[in-house]
Design a protein around this motif. Structure first.
Motif, short mmCIF file in Angstrom:
data_model
loop_
_atom_site.label_atom_id
_atom_site.label_comp_id
_atom_site.label_asym_id
_atom_site.label_seq_id
_atom_site.Cartn_x
_atom_site.Cartn_y
_atom_site.Cartn_z
N THR A 1 0.62 -0.75 -0.27
CA THR A 1 -0.30 0.10 0.00
C THR A 1 1.04 1.03 -0.13
N THR B 1 2.59 1.87 -3.43
CA THR B 1 2.04 2.56 -4.69
C THR B 1 1.49 3.42 -4.59
N HIS B 2 1.67 3.54 -3.17
CA HIS B 2 0.70 4.86 -3.03
C HIS B 2 2.25 5.65 -3.23
N TYR C 1 2.60 6.37 -7.03
CA TYR C 1 1.93 6.85 -7.82
C TYR C 1 1.32 8.11 -7.44
N SER D 1 -5.65 1.16 -1.52
CA SER D 1 -5.07 0.15 -2.48
C SER D 1 -4.29 -0.88 -1.09
N GLY E 1 -4.44 -4.57 -1.99
CA GLY E 1 -2.54 -4.77 -1.91
C GLY E 1 -3.39 -6.86 -0.74
#
Length: 164
Positions: A15, A18-19, A22, A34, A38
């Motif tokens: 999480t 990817t946070h 992106y 996420s 995830g």
């Protein structure tokens, strides 16, 4: 238990990874999505360690939630109509509902869903935990068996599918 903790840590790591990759601005909804994706992504990747029923229970829980929203909507309309019209259609009564649910979580969920629906209230449970007493606002004379069948095929069936 260690595999479960590993999956939770991997989901949290995924999480935040990817946070950070992106987006540069923190969004609570994006982080929640996420985390959910995830967590289930990690579970899907390591699914050979798990019972496959876990993946079937998520759509069942969503179905229970949508069923509750539908029941909430119709019960709210019925109570609102009765409140706004000059005549009252209320025929209150107490129903002794024999439950199939036996565990604490099943009984608690059933009683709470009944209580959260307008026009009905869970009153008590018998000593042997087999009968739930419900106060229902709209009961016609012959509708008690129909109401019990509606509960059995509605909330109780969906709760038992999730918990068992």
């Amino acid at each position: 238990m260690m595999v479960y903790l590993f999956n939770i840590l991997a989901a949290v790591f995924f999480t935040f990874f990817t946070h950070e990759v992106y987006t540069e601005i923190p969004h609570t909804a994006l982080m929640s999505l996420s985390l959910f994706l995830g967590y289930y992504g990690v579970l899907w990747l390591f699914s050979w360690f798990y019972n496959k029923r876990h993946f079937k229970k998520v759509p069942m829980a969503i179905g229970l939630f949508l069923f509750y929203i539908k029941e909430l909507w119709w019960a709210s309309l019925k109570v609102t109509y009765d409140s706004l019209t000059p005549t009252h259609h209320m025929k209150p009564g107490v129903i002794a509902y024999p439950m199939i649910a036996k565990s604490d979580i099943e009984i608690t969920l059933l009683a709470n869903f009944i209580t959260l629906t307008p026009g009905s209230l869970s009153i008590d449970i018998s000593e042997d935990r087999s009968i739930l007493y419900i106060h229902e606002t709209y009961i016609q004379h012959g509708d008690i068996p129909k109401y019990k069948e509606k509960l059995r095929n509605g909330f109780e069936k969906r709760i038992l599918e999730i918990t068992r």
